[in-house]
Every structure is written in structure tokens, then in C-alpha cells.
Scaffold this active site. Structure first.
Site, PDB file in Angstrom:
ATOM      1  N   LYS A  66      94.920 -41.542 133.507  1.00  0.00           N
ATOM      2  CA  LYS A  66      93.566 -41.480 134.072  1.00  0.00           C
ATOM      3  C   LYS A  66      92.686 -42.438 133.275  1.00  0.00           C
ATOM      4  CE  LYS A  66      89.925 -38.158 135.329  1.00  0.00           C
ATOM      5  NZ  LYS A  66      89.448 -36.767 135.241  1.00  0.00           N
ATOM      6  N   SER A 141      88.086 -34.971 139.818  1.00  0.00           N
ATOM      7  CA  SER A 141      87.943 -36.396 139.643  1.00  0.00           C
ATOM      8  C   SER A 141      89.274 -37.130 139.441  1.00  0.00           C
ATOM      9  CB  SER A 141      87.027 -36.679 138.442  1.00  0.00           C
ATOM     10  OG  SER A 141      87.604 -36.167 137.254  1.00  0.00           O
ATOM     11  N   SER A 165      88.976 -30.807 137.615  1.00  0.00           N
ATOM     12  CA  SER A 165      89.440 -32.169 137.926  1.00  0.00           C
ATOM     13  C   SER A 165      90.941 -32.391 137.872  1.00  0.00           C
ATOM     14  CB  SER A 165      88.775 -33.180 137.006  1.00  0.00           C
ATOM     15  OG  SER A 165      87.537 -33.521 137.543  1.00  0.00           O
TER      16      SER A 165
HETATM   17  N1  GLN Z   1      84.331 -31.457 140.359  1.00  0.00           N
HETATM   18  C1  GLN Z   1      83.782 -31.031 139.114  1.00  0.00           C
HETATM   19  C2  GLN Z   1      82.544 -31.822 138.801  1.00  0.00           C
HETATM   20  O1  GLN Z   1      82.234 -32.722 139.526  1.00  0.00           O
HETATM   21  C3  GLN Z   1      84.771 -31.114 138.018  1.00  0.00           C
HETATM   22  C4  GLN Z   1      84.865 -32.427 137.367  1.00  0.00           C
HETATM   23  C5  GLN Z   1      85.827 -32.458 136.222  1.00  0.00           C
HETATM   24  O2  GLN Z   1      86.539 -31.484 135.972  1.00  0.00           O
HETATM   25  N2  GLN Z   1      85.820 -33.562 135.519  1.00  0.00           N
HETATM   26  O3  GLN Z   1      81.882 -31.559 137.833  1.00  0.00           O
END
Ligand code: GLN
Length: 462
Positions: A66, A141, A165
Site C-alpha cells: 500500500k 482505503s 481500510s
Molecule cells: N473508511 C474509513 C475512513 O475513511 C477508514 C479509513 C481507514 O481505515 N484508513 O476513515
């Protein structure tokens, strides 16, 4: 996991992965490739094998990283213009550990900029695609990582999980995704989002592969004082469910949850019963506040963490600057995506004097109540079962105009994050349109391997 040995060349494993990455280029799983360096490393591993030298537990295994993990190979962008040309001077501890075992990074996987989002639509470089349905988002993400594993480009990929994410993209693409106990893997060298909930984990196609990768990454790191002692490889006794009792979170089985998702959780519970678990519903009314707690605490930490991007120390600096203020404001205006800015603004608002008590402090108090509710539940149950997200993968553009709709995606994934608990996403079923649906198992701190063991057993139940 297919590992290089006398009969399998690391170079062939890497070439095959690079070819598949090309074949699926349209899915845009990667922001950049690491072709030359990956082949060079593979060759070195093959030479070691030929000489009869010892190689690591992941010798020659290609993986996707990532793009918010720092590595000296290539640039780390965090999918933001702010860092679009940032060559890192350091390598993240997690990456260094994997590479010491012979894993080979073939490319940097796409994400929502700074890991803010649930679809990769916030990436400065454009979104990735769902591995099962090209018209749909891969989740976020860590969408590029999940899609790359589901498409079979790589055998595993790294993600980070602050509020879902890893789990949500795993569920959307039909692969396994582990968000470990807070502090399991060092955060050193990973672009910070919300430091009190950021955790480093992985995606793979089997529970065993997840276990192997996590066992290598886990452990104390002097460079991250929040890391725990390596429990992954030691507390094997804890890896067995003792009560053989599972609670289904009733609050996540009703309104607002797609019926196909509800049925998948029910089917999974039925398999658990077949495997000898007692399964019953548990009411956890505090869950309905999880999202509100998260979307106060997390932006507050984001506002603080992203303040370092000032156009002075590193990363992008706007071209047309006239004075110090414009260094900051123009640089930040150009370097951040709209969602990053939204969070910075919310975060500064909830931390500002006059609003701190009403929002931030209250959210932290509610967070303690949430932790207490989990602790109470774990007196009775080995683990809690629910879905990962309220519905299967959505179409591009479906939620981009309404941030609250997008945040709703996280309703089931943020509570364990706020409590620092391990949460595992495992593939469980498909919608009638063939879209993958995952379940989520949440356990007490350090019960990560127990969750993997439970899910592994259930995956074998017919
Ligand atoms: N979808 C969640 C957010 O936008 C989680 C993001 C994450 O875990 N980095 O905050």
C-alpha cells in the site's frame, strides 16, 4: 503460499506477478511498479538457493505494498499530490521485516489519499477497480491491495486499517483481511492517519497466509513505543477459543443493512453451530454511536498529523508563493484532496476551544463506554460476529457527492478500531449478482490468532 525453492525460481514468481499486473493494468491496482528492483532481488534469492544458502520464509514471494508505507524503493505518495514525488529516506519496519524474509515488493498499491475513504475514489491518481465487477469500487482505503490479491497478481498485499481500510476492501473483493490488535505491528515508516487507531495488516487468499505474514510483521519495535511484545508467535494457548461461544451483534442485523448481507451472516452463524459453537444474539446499543465517535476522534488526529505538510519540510510546495502564509495555504490547497481538507477542517473544529468539551472530550468518553461494552461482551463470548459493511461493493460515483453516505460504509468496522481490538474479515458468501460478502470476527486484545483459527475452521464447514 508459493515460495521459491530448488524447483521454483524467484525470478519466475516475480515475472509471473509482473505479467499479471500488466494483464490487469486497467484495474489500476498500482500507483507505480518496482519491476527492475524486484527482478534484481529475485535473482539474488535464486543465487542463494543455488549456493545452498538459507533463504527466508517468504523467499521470492511477490507482494503489493500500500503506497502509504515508506520504502527506499521508489517513491511513497500516499496517493496525494502532496507526496507525488517523495523518495523516502527510510523503510517502514514492517516492510524491512518482510524483506528480510525474502518477500519482494512488485509495486505500490493505490489507496484513497492519506487513507481517507472507502472506495479509492479519493486517490489523486484515480480509483482502482473491484476485482469481481469492474464497474464497482474495490472498497478503501486499501482498495488497490485487495484487488491485486483478488485478481491473483500477488499472493499477499499490505494494507493499513484505521477504521476499516483493510476489512472493507477485503469483503468487497472476496479475500481475507486482518486488522490486528492495536500495537501488533510497528507503525514506524507508515504515513500517519489517526495514530490512536492506525494498525498495519495484510490481505491474502487463505487464513494460513495471513497468519504467516502477520507473524513476520508482529513484534516490539523500539522505533514505535506503542508496539506490543510479540504475542503472535508466543501465546499459542490463547489461539484456541475457550468458551466456544459467539455473539452476533443484533444491532447490525436490522435496518439499513442489505438483506443479502444479513443472510450471509446468518448462514455463517449456522456453520459456526455446525462446528460446535454456541451462537446467540447480543444487543450492544452503544454500537450506534461508533460512527459518531470515530468521525470526531479520527479527524482530530488527522488534523494534527497532516499539519506537518507545510511546504517547508518535505513534499510538494506551491510554485507561486508570495509570503509565508501562501507557502502554507497554497501548498496545502494544492497538495490535499477535498476529503483530506474536509477532515482537517472537522478535526480543527472539534479541537477548538469552545467546542473541545462538546465534541472531542465527549467522543473520548463515549469511546471508553464502547471499550467497556466490548470487555463485558468478552466475558461471555470468545468473539463477536457481524458483517464488515452494510452492503456489497457499490458503483463508482454512487456516494461521492454525499460524504455521510460514504461514512456510513464504516458503521460496522469503526467500533473495533476505536477499541484497539483485532478484527478479521473473511470471505463468507456472494450476493445474487455475484458480489463478494465478507463477515467480521472481533475478539479481545491479542486474540488475533484465535480469530484466524475460528474462521479457518468455519471455512471448511460445508
Ligand atoms: N473508511 C474509513 C475512513 O475513511 C477508514 C479509513 C481507514 O481505515 N484508513 O476513515
Amino acid at each position: 503460499m508459493k515460495i521459491a525453492d530448488k524447483n521454483t525460481k524467484a525470478v519466475d514468481l516475480v515475472r509471473e506477478a509482473l505479467e499479471k499486473a500488466k494483464e490487469f493494468e486497467d484495474y489500476h491496482c498500482f500507483i507505480s511498479m518496482n519491476e527492475a528492483r524486484a527482478l534484481e532481488r529475485a535473482k539474488a534469492i535464486d543465487e542463494k538457493i543455488t549456493r545452498g544458502e538459507k533463504v527466508g520464509r517468504l523467499a521470492g514471494v511477490p507482494y503489493a505494498l500500500k503506497d502509504n508505507y515508506l520504502s527506499r524503493e521508489g517513491v511513497t505518495t500516499a496517493a496525494a499530490r502532496m507526496l507525488d514525488n517523495f523518495p523516502s529516506p527510510i523503510t517502514a519496519t514492517a516492510v524491512a521485516k518482510l524483506e528480510a524474509e525474502g518477500a519482494i515488493m512488485i509495486g505500490r498499491a493505490n489507496l484513497d489519499a492519506y487513507a481517507h475513504g472507502s472506495s479509492t475514489e479519493n486517490s489523486y491518481f484515480g480509483p482502482s477497480h473491484n476485482a469481481v465487477d469492474f464497474e464497482r469500487v474495490p472498497g478503501g482505503s486499501s482498495g488497490g491491495s485487495a484487488s491485486a490479491v483478488a485478481l491473483g497478481i500477488v499472493q499477499f498485499a499490505l494494507g493499513s486499517d484505521t477504521g476499516g481500510s483493510i476489512r472493507q476492501p477485503a469483503s468487497y473483493n472476496g479475500v481475507w483481511g486482518m486488522k490486528p490488535t492495536y500495537g501488533t505491528v510497528s507503525r514506524y515508516g507508515v504515513v500517519a492517519m489517526a495514530s490512536s487507531t492506525d494498525v498495519m495488516g495484510c490481505f491474502a487468499n487463505t487464513a494460513d497466509d495471513v497468519d504467516l505474514v502477520m507473524s513476520i510483521m508482529a513484534g516490539k519495535d523500539p522505533k514505535d513505543s506503542t508496539t506490543l511484545d510479540d504475542f503472535w508467535n508466543k501465546e499459542l494457548e490463547d489461539a484456541k477459543p475457550k468458551k466456544k461461544k459467539i455473539g452476533i451483534i443484533k444491532d447490525f442485523m436490522g435496518d439499513g443493512v442489505n438483506p443479502e448481507v444479513v443472510n450471509t451472516v446468518k448462514d455463517y452463524a449456522a456453520k459456526m453451530k455446525k462446528a460446535g459453537f454456541e451462537v446467540e444474539e447480543i444487543e450492544m446499543p452503544i454500537m450506534k454511536y461508533g460512527l459518531a465517535i470515530y468521525y470526531i476522534v479520527q479527524p482530530a488526529e488527522v488534523a494534527s498529523n497532516l499539519s506537518r505538510y507545510d511546504g517547508v519540510r518535505y513534499g510538494h510546495r506551491a510554485a507561486e508563493i508570495t509570503d509565508l502564509d501562501s507557502v502554507y495555504s497554497k501548498t496545502r490547497d494544492e497538495g490535499f484532496m477535498p476529503e483530506n481538507k474536509r477532515r482537517i477542517m472537522i478535526g480543527n473544529f472539534v479541537l477548538s476551544s469552545g467546542f473541545f468539551d462538546a465534541y472531542y472530550l465527549k467522543a473520548q468518553k463515549a469511546r471508553t463506554l464502547l471499550i467497556n461494552a466490548y470487555n463485558e461482551a468478552f466475558e461471555k463470548y470468545d468473539a463477536l460476529l457481524c458483517a464488515v459493511a452494510p452492503a456489497p461493493a457499490f458503483k463508482f460515483g454512487e456516494k461521492t457527492n454525499d460524504p455521510l453516505q460514504m461514512y456510513m460504509e464504516d458503521v460496522m468496522s469503526v467500533p473495533p478500531s476505536m477499541a484497539g481490538l483485532p478484527a478479521l474479515a473473511a470471505p463468507a458468501g456472494k450476493s445474487k449478482d455475484g458480489l463478494p460478502i465478507g463477515i467480521q470476527l472481533v475478539g479481545p486484545r491479542k486474540s488475533d490468532q484465535m480469530l484466524l483459527n475460528i474462521a479457518k475452521t468455519i471455512a471448511e464447514v460445508k
